[in-house]
Design an enzyme around this catalytic site. Structure first.
Site, mmCIF file in Angstrom:
data_model
loop_
_atom_site.group_PDB
_atom_site.id
_atom_site.type_symbol
_atom_site.label_atom_id
_atom_site.label_comp_id
_atom_site.label_asym_id
_atom_site.label_seq_id
_atom_site.Cartn_x
_atom_site.Cartn_y
_atom_site.Cartn_z
ATOM 1 N N ASP A 358 22.126 59.603 51.973
ATOM 2 C CA ASP A 358 22.341 58.288 51.890
ATOM 3 C C ASP A 358 20.962 57.716 52.521
ATOM 4 O O ASP A 358 20.151 58.405 53.179
ATOM 5 C CB ASP A 358 23.417 57.710 52.535
ATOM 6 N N HIS A 465 29.677 59.681 34.703
ATOM 7 C CA HIS A 465 30.679 58.550 35.133
ATOM 8 C C HIS A 465 31.874 58.911 35.587
ATOM 9 O O HIS A 465 32.898 59.466 34.766
ATOM 10 C CB HIS A 465 30.741 57.468 33.925
HETATM 11 P P1 NAD Z 1 29.808 52.116 47.861
HETATM 12 O O1 NAD Z 1 29.238 50.825 48.001
HETATM 13 O O2 NAD Z 1 30.759 52.650 48.403
HETATM 14 O O3 NAD Z 1 28.644 53.311 47.910
HETATM 15 C C1 NAD Z 1 27.368 52.993 47.931
HETATM 16 C C2 NAD Z 1 26.433 53.796 48.601
HETATM 17 O O4 NAD Z 1 25.104 53.975 48.287
HETATM 18 C C3 NAD Z 1 26.562 53.251 50.098
HETATM 19 O O5 NAD Z 1 26.800 54.294 50.950
HETATM 20 C C4 NAD Z 1 25.087 52.807 50.350
HETATM 21 O O6 NAD Z 1 24.681 53.235 51.687
HETATM 22 C C5 NAD Z 1 24.266 53.913 49.596
HETATM 23 N N1 NAD Z 1 22.810 53.186 49.125
HETATM 24 C C6 NAD Z 1 22.574 52.084 48.823
HETATM 25 N N2 NAD Z 1 21.497 52.206 48.651
HETATM 26 C C7 NAD Z 1 20.706 53.356 48.915
HETATM 27 C C8 NAD Z 1 19.575 53.984 48.837
HETATM 28 N N3 NAD Z 1 18.355 53.127 48.583
HETATM 29 N N4 NAD Z 1 19.615 55.294 49.039
HETATM 30 C C9 NAD Z 1 20.643 56.066 49.511
HETATM 31 N N5 NAD Z 1 21.582 55.533 49.562
HETATM 32 C C10 NAD Z 1 21.865 54.108 49.169
HETATM 33 O O7 NAD Z 1 29.614 52.065 46.244
HETATM 34 P P2 NAD Z 1 30.689 52.902 45.201
HETATM 35 O O8 NAD Z 1 32.043 52.476 44.712
HETATM 36 O O9 NAD Z 1 30.644 54.435 45.642
HETATM 37 O O10 NAD Z 1 29.930 52.894 43.978
HETATM 38 C C11 NAD Z 1 28.728 53.760 43.651
HETATM 39 C C12 NAD Z 1 28.177 53.744 42.367
HETATM 40 O O11 NAD Z 1 29.213 54.134 41.693
HETATM 41 C C13 NAD Z 1 27.925 52.544 41.640
HETATM 42 O O12 NAD Z 1 26.906 52.511 40.643
HETATM 43 C C14 NAD Z 1 29.093 51.874 40.846
HETATM 44 O O13 NAD Z 1 28.983 51.273 39.751
HETATM 45 C C15 NAD Z 1 29.644 53.210 40.451
HETATM 46 N N6 NAD Z 1 31.145 53.444 40.301
HETATM 47 C C16 NAD Z 1 32.027 53.012 40.853
HETATM 48 C C17 NAD Z 1 33.317 53.174 40.910
HETATM 49 C C18 NAD Z 1 34.426 52.750 41.679
HETATM 50 O O14 NAD Z 1 35.709 52.425 41.290
HETATM 51 N N7 NAD Z 1 34.098 52.408 42.979
HETATM 52 C C19 NAD Z 1 34.121 53.888 39.739
HETATM 53 C C20 NAD Z 1 32.945 54.287 38.766
HETATM 54 C C21 NAD Z 1 31.572 54.264 39.097
#
Ligand code: NAD
Length: 736
Positions: A358, A465
């Site tokens: 992260d 995904h």
């Molecule tokens: P989240 O906000 O919980 O987590 C994102 C993480 O990425 C955070 O910990 C953040 O600190 C980290 N991050 C951001 N910029 C960064 C960087 N430059 N370098 C390293 N780390 C970085 O989001 P999430 O819900 O886990 O979603 C993540 C991805 O998964 C997105 O693309 C989302 O569309 C996809 N997704 C989400 C879901 C859901 O239901 N939440 C389902 C399927 C796919």
């Protein structure tokens, strides 16, 4: 005696050990030929005075018997329930009924052969496997807690057709038997002894000796239900206790399933009707319901999607056969948020070393802590232990240093849903990664081909995904970008198989397959709301249609500002300049005027308490427009609107080449967004209705509700030829 599926071994005491060992299969399954041999065995045991008793056990290391050969049953090759497909419906009914009755005759012969019969259950015994043991007079099971016993038929739309609905309630009473029959859950040996399904637990290597000991010392060759003084445990349907069980059972079943699942209805009927008559009549009742069920599209579709297709996809049916097998040993996960730590957890659980990255060390560590919390919950439920937790967590290395990705075979990016952020981490990762590594993005909406533009090696870039919560959702949607190679696909599928999830493969497009189709469900709920249909009715009918949640409940979970943003972005992308439609206006009122964003600010279509628990529908919504909501809309038509629109979107995905295999479409829909499982998925839903009738329905709905129901060209073409999806897009046989 010469048998194909069993080994016959008679000892000096005259006790025969029949060792079940179906040739060419790693696990015993109940085939037509095994059933015929069981009948032959029973005749021999009954007629040969030198035989004093029989022990049935298994020669397979991993189990006793996993149940009926569903592939054989589906292809209609042989009993039980088998029937060649060229037969007329009447002949099919007769063949299926006779097939099941052959099984009943075989097991009746066994339990009435006059000699003691014991089952030495040395491993998993499910479905027909357990039913064979229930026809034995004595059951001793291995004390290994991993052994599972159960009748899971209802989970794939079937009923236990080998006497399970008759013998189990006669053995342990309807109250204890019904949950096992209706929900299809398994029990471990300890629970099986407590429920009196089996007589005894013993170490695996002593089971046959234990069974022989029973035959020599305390044999009883008559089943309880064949004894004169037999009483059903807990009383029959007309006893005060029994009456209560069936009245409550019926009401609860209705509440849970809305009458959508014929298997569960028929199971209840089998038990209710069967317990009022002698066992032989009960078995005939079961055979009739089984046959009736097999003739219904619901069970055929459910067997196909939830058993056969799911198994084929899990075994790599969509894997390019030309690519050599790969094994992901080290995985990089970038973004340690909700999705990232979920992916890290399921991968470490499967024995993969994970580098969890992260933006800062603290955030990466926070992700590892998230994985630890999942394990704590597992420990609380008795499904893990502190030792296992330590072992699994030791495989997750949290860091902010991309250089740690050096040895990764595969990377999965799960950072914010932002093109710029994603491009940035792709570049950083590629500097550290070796040339052979595959790079996957967990994006839920951004097209893969566009994201791959940030990569030096777009052929190694693929969409992987996951669904939330990652530890509980069984599906992974794999997305092929324009330049994605077959090797990237093979690695992604091998990885998904290693973490024991089911992969579907789709081509790149906005919303891919799952998000795109599911979106139509919530949009239809919004359209109904804008039409003035009572919100409670929309919610209830959504669930009655078979969906796991009402649309307003779903929208609250997603966040109400999201659909508003999507509606506006879509119009912008398509260059549409029209003002807001009724749905958009409604959302503008809720979100922009009333500041209600859904679960995230505890205010949405529902009110939530301070612990985030849903309390009631928002009173101001109910009072909207003077509370003049329509409650006289046709429930059937509303159900059809919900399912039809999602199925139409799936058909559009076929036309556009987003999805190419009906198995992906059906399994992906049920596992990914909970599309009414009893239909077998949206494509099975269309095929069962018939493309011709489906298009007629679309035409009627389009005239009444608008262009969103307009049939696409593919459907019209198929309707004209009366073609089905499972024939036109017959799954390619490309298993590795
Ligand atoms: P989240 O906000 O919980 O987590 C994102 C993480 O990425 C955070 O910990 C953040 O600190 C980290 N991050 C951001 N910029 C960064 C960087 N430059 N370098 C390293 N780390 C970085 O989001 P999430 O819900 O886990 O979603 C993540 C991805 O998964 C997105 O693309 C989302 O569309 C996809 N997704 C989400 C879901 C859901 O239901 N939440 C389902 C399927 C796919």
């Amino acid at each position: 005696m010469e048998l194909k599926n069993f080994k016959w071994d008679q000892d000096a005491d005259g006790i025969v050990t029949l060792t079940w060992n179906v040739p060419g299969r790693t696990m015993n399954v109940l085939t037509g030929s095994a059933i015929a041999e069981l009948a032959k065995t029973a005749e021999k045991v009954a007629g040969d005075a030198s035989i004093k008793g029989l022990v049935i056990t298994s020669g397979k290391a991993n189990g006793f018997c996993a149940g009926a050969a569903l592939d054989e049953m589906e292809s209609g090759a042989s009993a039980p329930g088998g029937a060649p497909k060229t037969q007329s419906p009447e002949e099919m009914v007769a063949a299926r009924y006779n097939g099941v009755m052959q099984f009943h005759h075989a097991l009746r012969k066994l339990e009435t052969c006059g000699k003691p019969v014991a089952a030495a259950v040395n491993g998993l015994a499910l479905g027909g496997g357990l039913e064979v043991t229930l026809a034995c007079h004595y059951r001793v099971v291995s004390d290994n807690p991993k052994v599972q016993l159960g009748l899971p038929e209802s989970k794939v739309g079937l009923l236990p057709g080998g006497g399970g609905t008759q013998r189990l309630p006669r053995l342990i009473g309807a109250m204890q038997a019904l949950p096992l029959l209706l929900q299809g859950g398994n029990v471990d040996p300890q629970k099986a002894v407590a429920l009196k399904i089996v007589h005894k637990m013993a170490p695996a290597d002593t089971l046959v000796a234990e069974a022989k000991k029973w035959i020599k010392e305390t044999p009883d060759p008559v089943q309880p239900w064949d004894k004169k003084d037999y009483r059903i445990p807990g009383g029959g349907p007309y006893s005060p206790g029994g009456g209560q069980v069936f009245t409550m059972g019926n009401a609860m079943l209705r509440k849970e399933s809305y009458g959508n699942y014929p298997a569960q209805r028929y199971i209840l009927s089998c038990v209710y009707e069967g317990l009022q008559v002698p066992i032989d009549a009960g078995l005939r009742i079961e055979a009739r319901y089984f046959t009736k069920l097999m003739m219904q599209p619901e069970s055929r579709n459910m067997i196909r999607s939830l058993f056969l297709s799911m198994q084929e996809l899990g075994k790599g049916a969509r894997r390019p056969a030309s690519e050599p097998k790969t094994d992901v040993k080290t995985l990089g996960v970038i973004g340690a948020g909700v999705m990232g730590f979920g992916i890290a957890y399921v991968s470490a659980l499967a024995g993969i070393d994970v580098v969890l990255i992260d933006a800062t060390q603290e955030k990466a560590q926070g992700g590892k802590d998230g994985a630890a919390k999942i394990l704590d919950r597992q420990i609380e439920r008795g499904r893990s232990s502190p030792e296992k937790k330590a072992e699994i967590l030791s495989r997750i290395q949290p860091t902010a240093d991309y250089a740690a990705l050096k040895n990764a075979d595969l990377v999965i990016e799960a950072v914010f849903e932002d093109r710029g952020v994603k491009a940035d981490v792709t570049k950083k990762a590629e500097v550290a990664l070796g040339n052979k590594a595959i790079y996957g993005s967990n994006t839920s909406t951004l097209p893969i081909t566009g994201l791959a533009e940030a990569s030096e090696r777009p052929e190694s870039f693929i969409g992987i995904h996951f669904f939330s919560p990652v530890d509980r959702m069984g599906l992974v949607e794999i997305i092929m970008g324009k330049k994605t190679s077959t090797r990237a696909l093979a690695v992604a599928i091998d990885y998904v198989a290693k973490i024991k999830k089911t992969p579907i493969v789709v081509n790149d497009a906005r919303g891919f397959y799952t998000s795109r189709c599911f979106g139509t469900y919530t949009r239809e709920g919004m359209a109904m709301l804008a039409d003035g249909i009572h919100p409670a009715m929309i919610e209830n009918v959504g669930r009655m249609a078979g969906m796991p949640m009402g649309t307003l409940e779903v929208l609250d979970s997603v966040g109400l500002d999201t659909p508003l943003k999507v509606m506006r972005q879509t119009k912008k992308d398509l260059g549409v300049n029209t003002g807001p439609d009724d749905s958009e206006k409604f959302l503008m009122w809720v979100v922009e005027e009333k500041g209600r964003l859904g679960r995230k600010n505890a205010k949405g279509f529902y009110d939530y308490d301070d612990k985030g628990k849903r309390v009631r529908l928002w009173p101001e919504l109910l009072a909207y427009n003077g509370g003049k909501w329509k409650t006289d809309a046709s429930v059937d038509e509303m159900k059809q609107r919900f399912l039809t629109l999602q199925a139409l979107e799936a058909a559009k995905c076929f036309e556009e080449g987003v999805i190419t295999d009906p198995r992906d479409a059906d399994v992906g829909a049920i596992l990914g967004w909970g599309f009414a499982p009893f239909t077998g998925g949206p494509i099975s839903y269309i095929d069962s209705i018939g493309t011709k009738k489906f298009v007629e329905r679309l035409d009627a709905f389009a005239a009444k509700y608008g262009d969103r129901f307009k049939a696409n060209k593919l459907l019209r073409d198929m309707a004209a030829k009366n073609e089905s999806f499972y024939t036109r897009f017959a799954p390619a046989k490309q298993a590795a």
